[in-house]
Scaffold this active site. Sequence first.
Site, PDB file in Angstrom:
ATOM      1  N   THR A   1       0.807  -1.222   0.000  1.00  0.00           N
ATOM      2  CA  THR A   1       0.000   0.000   0.000  1.00  0.00           C
ATOM      3  C   THR A   1       0.838   1.269   0.000  1.00  0.00           C
ATOM      4  O   THR A   1       0.497   2.247  -0.665  1.00  0.00           O
ATOM      5  CB  THR A   1      -0.886  -0.005   1.268  1.00  0.00           C
ATOM      6  OG1 THR A   1      -1.686  -1.170   1.233  1.00  0.00           O
ATOM      7  CG2 THR A   1      -1.781   1.214   1.351  1.00  0.00           C
TER       8      THR A   1
ATOM      9  N   ASP B   1       2.364  -7.520  -3.770  1.00  0.00           N
ATOM     10  CA  ASP B   1       1.562  -7.414  -2.552  1.00  0.00           C
ATOM     11  C   ASP B   1       2.210  -8.395  -1.574  1.00  0.00           C
ATOM     12  O   ASP B   1       2.572  -9.514  -1.957  1.00  0.00           O
ATOM     13  CB  ASP B   1       0.112  -7.836  -2.854  1.00  0.00           C
ATOM     14  CG  ASP B   1      -0.790  -7.663  -1.648  1.00  0.00           C
ATOM     15  OD1 ASP B   1      -1.623  -6.751  -1.667  1.00  0.00           O
ATOM     16  OD2 ASP B   1      -0.666  -8.458  -0.686  1.00  0.00           O
ATOM     17  N   SER B   2       2.340  -7.992  -0.328  1.00  0.00           N
ATOM     18  CA  SER B   2       3.161  -8.824   0.559  1.00  0.00           C
ATOM     19  C   SER B   2       2.560 -10.206   0.803  1.00  0.00           C
ATOM     20  O   SER B   2       3.260 -11.112   1.233  1.00  0.00           O
ATOM     21  CB  SER B   2       3.458  -8.107   1.865  1.00  0.00           C
ATOM     22  OG  SER B   2       2.385  -8.202   2.749  1.00  0.00           O
ATOM     23  N   SER B   3       1.291 -10.401   0.493  1.00  0.00           N
ATOM     24  CA  SER B   3       0.726 -11.744   0.633  1.00  0.00           C
ATOM     25  C   SER B   3       1.361 -12.709  -0.367  1.00  0.00           C
ATOM     26  O   SER B   3       1.291 -13.919  -0.189  1.00  0.00           O
ATOM     27  CB  SER B   3      -0.781 -11.721   0.403  1.00  0.00           C
ATOM     28  OG  SER B   3      -1.361 -10.856   1.338  1.00  0.00           O
TER      29      SER B   3
ATOM     30  N   ASP C   1       1.075  -6.965   5.547  1.00  0.00           N
ATOM     31  CA  ASP C   1       0.472  -8.267   5.851  1.00  0.00           C
ATOM     32  C   ASP C   1       1.492  -9.330   6.275  1.00  0.00           C
ATOM     33  O   ASP C   1       1.263 -10.075   7.223  1.00  0.00           O
ATOM     34  CB  ASP C   1      -0.335  -8.787   4.650  1.00  0.00           C
ATOM     35  CG  ASP C   1      -1.597  -7.968   4.420  1.00  0.00           C
ATOM     36  OD1 ASP C   1      -1.927  -7.126   5.273  1.00  0.00           O
ATOM     37  OD2 ASP C   1      -2.248  -8.174   3.384  1.00  0.00           O
TER      38      ASP C   1
ATOM     39  N   THR D   1       3.798 -20.533  21.795  1.00  0.00           N
ATOM     40  CA  THR D   1       2.486 -20.232  22.366  1.00  0.00           C
ATOM     41  C   THR D   1       1.596 -19.460  21.379  1.00  0.00           C
ATOM     42  O   THR D   1       2.102 -18.661  20.579  1.00  0.00           O
ATOM     43  CB  THR D   1       2.585 -19.435  23.688  1.00  0.00           C
ATOM     44  OG1 THR D   1       1.267 -19.046  24.091  1.00  0.00           O
ATOM     45  CG2 THR D   1       3.439 -18.188  23.561  1.00  0.00           C
ATOM     46  N   GLN D   2       0.293 -19.693  21.468  1.00  0.00           N
ATOM     47  CA  GLN D   2      -0.664 -18.933  20.651  1.00  0.00           C
ATOM     48  C   GLN D   2      -0.806 -17.505  21.169  1.00  0.00           C
ATOM     49  O   GLN D   2      -1.365 -16.649  20.485  1.00  0.00           O
ATOM     50  CB  GLN D   2      -2.049 -19.600  20.693  1.00  0.00           C
ATOM     51  CG  GLN D   2      -2.101 -20.922  19.981  1.00  0.00           C
ATOM     52  CD  GLN D   2      -3.475 -21.583  20.028  1.00  0.00           C
ATOM     53  OE1 GLN D   2      -4.461 -20.980  20.421  1.00  0.00           O
ATOM     54  NE2 GLN D   2      -3.529 -22.838  19.621  1.00  0.00           N
ATOM     55  N   CYS D   3      -0.328 -17.247  22.391  1.00  0.00           N
ATOM     56  CA  CYS D   3      -0.443 -15.897  22.968  1.00  0.00           C
ATOM     57  C   CYS D   3       0.553 -14.951  22.303  1.00  0.00           C
ATOM     58  O   CYS D   3       1.621 -15.371  21.860  1.00  0.00           O
ATOM     59  CB  CYS D   3      -0.151 -15.926  24.463  1.00  0.00           C
ATOM     60  SG  CYS D   3      -1.211 -17.038  25.370  1.00  0.00           S
TER      61      CYS D   3
HETATM   62  N1  ASP Z   1      -2.128  -6.201   1.258  1.00  0.00           N
HETATM   63  C1  ASP Z   1      -1.118  -5.192   1.478  1.00  0.00           C
HETATM   64  C2  ASP Z   1       0.222  -5.909   1.575  1.00  0.00           C
HETATM   65  O1  ASP Z   1       0.534  -6.474   2.590  1.00  0.00           O
HETATM   66  C3  ASP Z   1      -1.392  -4.408   2.705  1.00  0.00           C
HETATM   67  C4  ASP Z   1      -0.311  -3.401   3.015  1.00  0.00           C
HETATM   68  O2  ASP Z   1       0.372  -2.907   2.130  1.00  0.00           O
HETATM   69  O3  ASP Z   1      -0.117  -3.087   4.196  1.00  0.00           O
HETATM   70  O4  ASP Z   1       0.962  -5.886   0.623  1.00  0.00           O
END
Ligand code: ASP
Length: 340
Positions: A14, A57-59, A90, A275-277
Site C-alpha cells: 500500500t 503485494d506482501s501476501s 500483511d 504459544t498462541q499468545c
Molecule cells: N495487502 C497489502 C500488503 O501487505 C497491505 C499493506 O500494504 O499493508 O501488501
Amino acid sequence: MAQTSILIIYTGGTIGMVKNEKGSLVPFNFAQIYQQIPELQKLHYRIEAISFDPLIDSSDIMPEQWVEMAHIIQNRYEDFDGYVILHGSDTMSYTASALSFILGNLNKPVIITGSQLPLGELRTDGRENFINAIEIAAAKEDETPLVPEVCIYFENKLFRGNRTYKYNAENFKAFVSGNYPLLAESGVYLKFYKENILKPNFKKLKLHTQLDTGVGIIKIFPGMQASFIHSILATKGLRALVLESFGSGNAFSKDWFIDGLQTAIQKGLIIVNVTQCIGGSVEMGKYETSRRLLEIGVVSAKDMTTASALTKLMVILGEEKHNKDIIASFTRPWAGEISE
Ligand code: ASP
C-alpha cells in the site's frame, strides 16, 4: 565526514501508491523520489531507490523474495550506511524475521516499513513512517550505526523485527512486540533505547540463503480431530513443524494426539512449541498438559514468535542435516529473537 547514504528497496504494498492525474492509485515512481517527496532533500543524505519488478503485494512474498532482498543488501553493502525496505504490512513480520536470520553478522540498519494508507492519500501514515525509517537507518553514533539490526518501524515505534506480530488490519498502530521492548520511539525527538538494541560485532556479512520450506504450522484448537493432525503429520517432505499451543505451551493430553506426535518425532520430524499468545513464553513441564510434550521430545521455542520460529527453521534446515544440530541451532539466539 562522508555523506550518509541510504538505499530504499521498494517491494510493493500500500505505501507506494500515489494518485495519477485521473485520481486513480498507481505505484509510486521511486526514480523520481525527490520530486514525489521534496522534504527528503532537507535530510542531506544520498538516497537511492530500487523497485522490485513486478511489485508484490506482501501476501505473495515468498522465500525467493527474502533472498532477493538479502542479495540486494549484500551487493550494495559497501555503498550504503543503511537500508529501508518498503513492504506491505500483511507479511512484514515474516520478512523481518527471515531477514534477521538470512543476514548473518548484519552490522547496518535494515528498517522495514509500510503503511495502512497509500502515500498518495491525504491522511496517509506512509509519509511519517517513510521519513522516520530513513532517519533511523541513517542514525549513527561515533560513526557506527545506532540500530544495526532488522527492524520494523510503524506508527512512531521501532520494533525488533523478529519479535513482531501484525495484530490490527486497520489501525495505524498495526504492530506489536509482546515479548521485547521498543528499540526507539519518535515524538518531538527520535528517542533510541540503546540498552534494547543489538551491538554490532564488526564481522563480515554472511548470508544464509539455502532456505528449506519443508516446514509447517499447526494451531491446535478445542475439538481438533485426530484425522486432521494425522494427515498433517503424514505430509510428504515435512521436516519441522511449529506447534502453536495454548498458554504456556499446553496441549490436549489425549493419547491419539501425544502418540501421533511421538511417532512422528521418532520418525525424524522436529516439533517446536510456540504459544498462541502474543506475549509470554512456553514453559514445558509447568502443567501436566505440557509435561507430556516435553517427554516425547517436543522442543520449546520459549518466547519466539511463530514467524520467527518458522523462518529460523527454514534457514537452519537449509544448512544442517542432523536433528541434533538443528535443535541446538534452533534453541540458540541468532538475532535477539529469543530471550536468554
Ligand atoms: N495487502 C497489502 C500488503 O501487505 C497491505 C499493506 O500494504 O499493508 O501488501
